[in-house]
Design an enzyme around this catalytic site. Structure first.
Site, PDB file in Angstrom:
ATOM      1  N   THR A 141       0.852  -1.195   0.000  1.00 30.47           N
ATOM      2  CA  THR A 141       0.000   0.000   0.000  1.00 30.47           C
ATOM      3  C   THR A 141       0.888   1.246   0.000  1.00 30.47           C
ATOM      4  OG1 THR A 141      -1.701  -1.168   1.253  1.00 30.47           O
ATOM      5  CG2 THR A 141      -1.779   1.230   1.335  1.00 30.47           C
ATOM      6  N   SER A 180       2.019   5.331  -1.985  1.00 37.30           N
ATOM      7  CA  SER A 180       2.201   6.031  -3.256  1.00 37.30           C
ATOM      8  C   SER A 180       3.213   5.314  -4.156  1.00 37.30           C
ATOM      9  CB  SER A 180       2.642   7.474  -3.010  1.00 37.30           C
ATOM     10  OG  SER A 180       3.814   7.511  -2.228  1.00 37.30           O
ATOM     11  N   THR A 181       4.238   4.694  -3.574  1.00 42.55           N
ATOM     12  CA  THR A 181       5.218   3.971  -4.395  1.00 42.55           C
ATOM     13  C   THR A 181       4.555   2.734  -4.995  1.00 42.55           C
ATOM     14  OG1 THR A 181       6.816   4.675  -2.718  1.00 42.55           O
ATOM     15  CG2 THR A 181       7.627   3.186  -4.426  1.00 42.55           C
ATOM     16  N   ASP A 199       6.252  -4.115  -1.871  1.00 43.68           N
ATOM     17  CA  ASP A 199       5.671  -3.071  -1.015  1.00 43.68           C
ATOM     18  C   ASP A 199       6.691  -1.961  -0.779  1.00 43.68           C
ATOM     19  OD1 ASP A 199       3.945  -1.704   0.636  1.00 43.68           O
ATOM     20  OD2 ASP A 199       3.876  -3.219   2.214  1.00 43.68           O
ATOM     21  N   GLY A 200       6.209  -0.826  -0.340  1.00 44.87           N
ATOM     22  CA  GLY A 200       7.060   0.315  -0.014  1.00 44.87           C
ATOM     23  C   GLY A 200       7.476   0.289   1.452  1.00 44.87           C
ATOM     24  N   LYS A 206       7.220   0.455   8.598  1.00 39.64           N
ATOM     25  CA  LYS A 206       6.103   0.568   7.662  1.00 39.64           C
ATOM     26  C   LYS A 206       4.845   0.936   8.436  1.00 39.64           C
ATOM     27  CE  LYS A 206       5.376  -2.442   4.633  1.00 39.64           C
ATOM     28  NZ  LYS A 206       4.938  -1.275   3.849  1.00 39.64           N
ATOM     29  N   GLY A 263       2.942   3.878   7.520  1.00 40.34           N
ATOM     30  CA  GLY A 263       2.568   5.281   7.338  1.00 40.34           C
ATOM     31  C   GLY A 263       1.166   5.406   6.752  1.00 40.34           C
ATOM     32  N   GLY A 264       0.796   4.420   5.937  1.00 40.68           N
ATOM     33  CA  GLY A 264      -0.547   4.415   5.344  1.00 40.68           C
ATOM     34  C   GLY A 264      -1.552   3.645   6.192  1.00 40.68           C
ATOM     35  N   GLU A 291      -0.122  -5.934   5.637  1.00 39.38           N
ATOM     36  CA  GLU A 291       1.185  -5.966   4.964  1.00 39.38           C
ATOM     37  C   GLU A 291       2.086  -7.006   5.628  1.00 39.38           C
ATOM     38  OE1 GLU A 291       1.266  -1.298   3.467  1.00 39.38           O
ATOM     39  OE2 GLU A 291       2.265  -1.826   5.334  1.00 39.38           O
TER      40      GLU A 291
END
Ligand code: 5RP
Length: 219
Positions: A28, A30-31, A81-82, A94, A96-97, A103
């Site tokens: 999940t 923006s990347t 994943d970012g 991880k 932030g979203g 995840e």
């Protein structure tokens, strides 16, 4: 070059890890959104995707990519994943979203975890980015006190409910010198659903977008 351009570079480079007829996990953020855009160009080559969030599911469906259930798909060969932060051991922060729990489940169920990010995400020591922790609502105060005892400053993420119906505490001021030890310790606090520290299951490959190209780091 903008950080968005660097994210896009890393996302495009992850296509190299796709194999024909694969079912892969997708994270999940923006990347990852750039990765989904790239994946949509070769969607005829894959069987489908296991999604880590409602937001990602919406984007996958809009792109015409089949979304599959993890229980039906079984162990996955690949997860992309970012991250909010990564160290040189490919341990990550991880969440932030706010999608950290799903995840983490998909990362655990995947043979290879390819993390995609712009170069600003690489740090010497994890912890400048506040550590997201998903918490069962009734345990919010208890977990907050436990985090304070460990030197963190938990802040409730305002107006945010996770896809699992829980809360997020963002924990400031943690200097994470022993990521695996801290992750195991926080995992043991009653009421914590998941910790946004991916150290016990780090990434296997980190693709960092830079102005000069993509830097690949491997564990
Ligand atoms: C979502 C995440 C994201 O991977 C992380 O927040 C990075 O996001 P972005 O790609 O937008 O920088 O962990 O829960």
């Amino acid at each position: 070059m903008s950080s968005d351009d660097m994210k896009k570079r890393a996302a495009e480079a992850a296509l190299e890890y796709i194999e024909d007829n694969m079912v892969l996990g997708v994270g999940t953020g923006s990347t990852v959104d750039y990765f989904i855009d790239a994946l949509s160009r070769i969607k005829h080559r894959i069987e489908g995707v296991v999604s880590s969030s409602e937001a990602t599911t919406r984007r996958l469906k809009t792109s015409g990519i089949p979304v599959l259930d993890l229980n039906a798909a079984g162990p996955l060969p690949l997860y992309v994943d970012g991250a909010d932060e990564a160290n040189r051991h490919l341990q990550l922060i991880k969440g932030g979203g706010g999608a950290l729990t799903r995840e983490k489940i998909i990362a655990a169920a995947s043979e290879r975890f390819v993390c995609i990010a712009d170069q600003s995400k690489l740090v010497d020591v994890l912890g400048t980015f506040p550590l997201p922790v998903e918490v069962i609502p009734m345990a919010r105060s208890h977990v907050g006190r436990e985090l304070l005892k460990r030197g963190g400053q938990p802040v409730l993420r305002e107006n945010f409910i996770t896809d699992n119906g829980n809360l997020i505490l963002d924990v400031y001021n943690l200097l994470i010198l022993e990521p695996t030890r801290l992750e195991a310790e926080l995992n043991n606090i009653a009421g914590i659903v998941a910790v946004g520290l991916f150290a016990l299951r780090p990434a296997d490959v980190l693709l960092l977008g830079t102005p000069d190209g993509v830097r690949a780091m491997r564990s």
